[in-house]
Scaffold this active site. Structure first.
Site, mmCIF file in Angstrom:
data_model
loop_
_atom_site.group_PDB
_atom_site.id
_atom_site.type_symbol
_atom_site.label_atom_id
_atom_site.label_comp_id
_atom_site.label_asym_id
_atom_site.label_seq_id
_atom_site.Cartn_x
_atom_site.Cartn_y
_atom_site.Cartn_z
ATOM 1 N N TYR A 493 49.006 5.474 74.105
ATOM 2 C CA TYR A 493 48.527 6.839 73.865
ATOM 3 C C TYR A 493 49.060 7.781 74.945
ATOM 4 C CZ TYR A 493 45.498 10.707 72.567
ATOM 5 O OH TYR A 493 45.031 11.941 72.177
ATOM 6 N N ASP A 656 44.499 16.297 57.151
ATOM 7 C CA ASP A 656 44.464 16.306 58.607
ATOM 8 C C ASP A 656 44.557 17.750 59.092
ATOM 9 O OD1 ASP A 656 44.664 15.940 61.307
ATOM 10 O OD2 ASP A 656 46.204 14.388 61.217
#
Length: 720
Positions: A493, A656
């Protein structure tokens, strides 16, 4: 772990999407795209933006349009899914992955209980339910009854119960509804005794704390103005304001408590103090933990005149508790790894240190009874300690293993709290802790369809390009032949101060169960080692994150954990950006890439929905120095024509509204146009899903089976 108001939206969320013989690496490397695979024709426009002396081509600008509004984009999505679905249908491991993931998901799961009055509220999923169900008990040992079952809200299971909180006495439940994965919420109130909804309904809520007035007369929430028709999923989110809603009244009568029209980019969220006498409004502009604090006394006639406690927007401030006018906060002011301090609101500039900075990173604090529970990260693993209200040590809380602990919420009048513990091979177990005695007992423990002892978890430290030591967790099946490399899934990440801590994922454990290795790197840009670790991976230091991820892959190969042609990389959201950038920079290192809901156009991310918040980590495309740095690694702009790229499966969703799907659409179109090698470069676009939260179980399993079967194909993992 703390009572921190949701002042800054978690605008990018780390996604956790959510063994057999290994074929020779050469077999995977020599595989080619089937002759029948032909990408849909994608129209290329002639859009060019001159920026700081650079002509930036953007031929797929039209793909930014909302799929619900532009039929041309909708047709493109349908054409791409048709090609992708046909290819995925050929993968031999998909059914095996889906079956094993379904087995691993099929266990009883509980959420953290919350006590209100004599009632206990908690979520439960019997295993394969699309959405978890909310239960309530009368007393700790009472029989649970269903209070909210969202599984009947939509035929496709894509409407979810999101945030919820009971009133102080447990009479009412405040809850929010999330439809199709969007960040927008509809807020409602339920009478707990009867199970019936009241007439109250609040809309256009997003990135909001929800907190009751102590007398149960109403609740505080934050919302944006209603967007224009057709712009709900793309327009910028500005003018966030805090309101009070009194039960039994329409939303139009809600009282505006706190707004900042002179600073429209501020987010503002409110939380009620432990004693109910104050509303603490936390303001922030981006995703950095740099907050302002405004205090409103709460009287019989509502909120009184505001008092400014912090106005420099320079540090993290998380409310923990208060005794009268003396407030306790968790802060990184003067302590990059955070500390516990108190202030008298009459003299807010004078801070008293209660618990100083430690070697481990302080990540949460909450008051329970007359104790404060502190949560730390030591080398990305959870630790928990208990101190008195004045900060003096009381005891350490013994956790079950290397893993992640969360929860520890409670009330000043009650010494009881609950916490959850999980690890890579151990699903969540819920514990009840009595802070008066220090004793923990199991509240809910899952019955499993596998043995956690069959898996091994290791922590390694490797050296990045600039000499920085970076931790990485490895998960593998016990008995795996480690004399030769194994197909490996590397996840990362690296941003927004988000820490990658050990947690259970049935989908990823299926990869390990089938003979693959799972590696999770704790990259710079995260919060594992406090503010300095975060700062070392953002803005003009973002390349450190990519170097850390590349270094992890090189370490895995050098140590023989995996081999050339056996490495797949995965990341979601900011991690999708990571995967896209590293795929561009080191295509030779990777056999397969799985970028999910990624930020792929680094020159226009700040123009849509929550994108404007991310400038804290990425910088401003409108500033020349930032623009040039962003252009240097933007995944969409750095695809090289004719380069032999690894196999790529992009995943996104049509609803999204965190990272709008146009990012992934444009990136996939550019990759297909580049003729970048003979391996497949596909995009999978989910319908009625968003950035990840609220996704039903069956969709989670289906997407993960597709992704890992794709990765298995190109890393040589034989799945049976």
């Amino acid at each position: 772990m703390s009572r921190k108001a949701l002042s800054a939206p978690l605008a990018l969320v780390a996604l956790f999407m959510t063994p057999a013989a290994v074929q020779a690496a050469g077999d995977a490397a020599s595989a080619t795209t089937p002759d029948a695979l032909t990408y849909p024709a994608t129209e290329r426009g002639d859009t060019v933006d001159p920026q700081f002396g650079v002509d930036v081509a953007d031929p797929y600008r039209w793909l930014e349009d909302d799929v619900r509004v532009n039929p041309k984009v909708a047709a493109w999505v349908a054409d791409q899914n048709k090609v992708t679905d046909a290819y995925l249908d050929t993968l031999p491991g998909r059914d095996a992955f889906k079956a094993r993931m379904t087995e691993l998901y099929n266990y009883e799961r509980f959420g953290l209980p919350r006590k209100a009055g004599t009632r206990y509220f908690y979520t439960r999923n019997d295993g394969l339910q699309p959405q978890s169900v909310l239960f309530v008990r009368e007393g700790l040992k009472g029989e649970g009854r269903v209070l909210i079952d969202p599984n009947g809200w939509a035929k496709d299971g894509a409407t979810a119960l999101a945030e919820w909180t009971p009133s102080e006495d447990g009479k009412y439940l405040l809850y929010s509804v999330q439809d199709g994965g969007t960040d927008w919420r509809i807020v409602r109130v339920k009478d707990v005794a009867t199970g019936k909804d009241l007439s109250d309904e609040v809309r256009w809520v997003k990135f909001s704390a929800l907190d009751w007035a102590k007398d149960g007369s109403g609740f505080y929430y934050s919302r944006f103005p209603e967007p224009k028709e057709g712009e709900a999923f793309q327009s910028l989110n500005e003018n966030h304001a805090v309101y009070f809603h009194r039960l039994g009244t329409p939303q139009s009568d809600d009282v505006l408590i706190h707004a900042t029209p002179d600073k429209p980019k501020l987010n503002n969220s409110g939380v009620v103090s432990d004693d109910g006498k104050y509303l603490i409004v936390v303001g922030s502009e981006g995703t950095d933990e740099r907050y302002g604090l405004t205090l409103y006394p709460i009287g019989p006639k509502g909120a009184g005149k505001p008092v400014t406690l912090v106005n420099d927007f320079a540090n993290n401030w998380e409310y923990v508790t208060n005794e009268g006018t003396r407030f306790t906060f968790l802060t990184n002011k003067g302590a990059p790894r955070q500390r516990l301090v108190s202030m008298d609101i009459k003299k807010p500039a004078a801070l008293t240190q209660l618990v100083g900075e430690q070697a481990a990173t302080l990540v949460g604090a909450s008051r329970v009874g007359n104790r404060i529970i502190l949560s730390y990260l030591g080398d990305a693993k959870s630790e928990a300690r208990m101190v008195a209200l004045d900060g003096k040590p009381v005891a350490n809380i013994n956790l079950a293993d290397i893993g992640s602990a969360s929860g520890f919420g409670g009330k000043s009048a009650d010494p009881e709290t609950f916490y959850a513990f999980s690890s890579y091979a151990r699903p969540t177990t819920i514990y009840r802790l009595d802070t008066a005695t220090g004793k923990s007992e199991i509240f809910a423990e899952p019955k499993l369809t596998f043995n956690p002892a069959d898996f091994i978890v290791e922590q390694r430290f490797y050296t990045s390009k600039d000499g920085t030591k970076v931790p990485m967790f490895l998960v593998m099946k016990k008995g795996l032949d480690r004399s030769k490399g194994s197909p490996t899934l590397l996840y990362g990440y690296g941003g927004f101060n988000v820490s990658m801590t050990p947690g259970f994922s049935p989908t990823r454990l299926a990869w390990v169960d089938k003979g693959g290795v799972l590696a999770i790197a704790n990259l710079r840009g995260g919060g594992e080692y406090g503010k300095a670790w975060h700062d070392a991976g953002r803005l003009d230091k973002k390349q450190n994150v990519f170097d850390d991820f590349i270094g992890a892959g090189e370490y895995l190969i050098a140590e023989g954990i995996t081999g050339k042609g056996q490495l797949a990389i995965e990341g979601g959201s900011n991690g999708g950006l990571l995967v896209g950038a590293v795929t561009n920079q080191r295509p030779d290192l990777i056999a397969a890439a799985l970028p999910a809901v990624g930020v792929m156009d680094m020159l226009r991310f700040d123009r849509f929905t929550a994108g404007r918040y991310w400038v804290d980590d990425y910088g401003y495309p409108s500033k020349e120095a930032d623009f040039k740095y962003l252009l240097g690694y933007s995944p969409y702009h750095n695809i090289k024509d004719g380069t032999a790229y690894p196999a790529v499966l992009v995943t996104t969703a049509d609803t999204d509204d965190r990272v709008v799907p146009g990012h992934s659409f444009k990136y996939a179109a550019a990759l297909q146009h580049a003729q970048a090698g003979d391996k497949p470069h596909l995009i999978r676009i989910e319908t009625r899903a968003g950035h990840g939260s609220g996704k039903p179980t069956d969709k989670i399993i289906a997407e993960a089976a597709d992704k890992y079967a794709f990765a298995a194909k190109w890393t040589g993992l034989s799945v049976q």
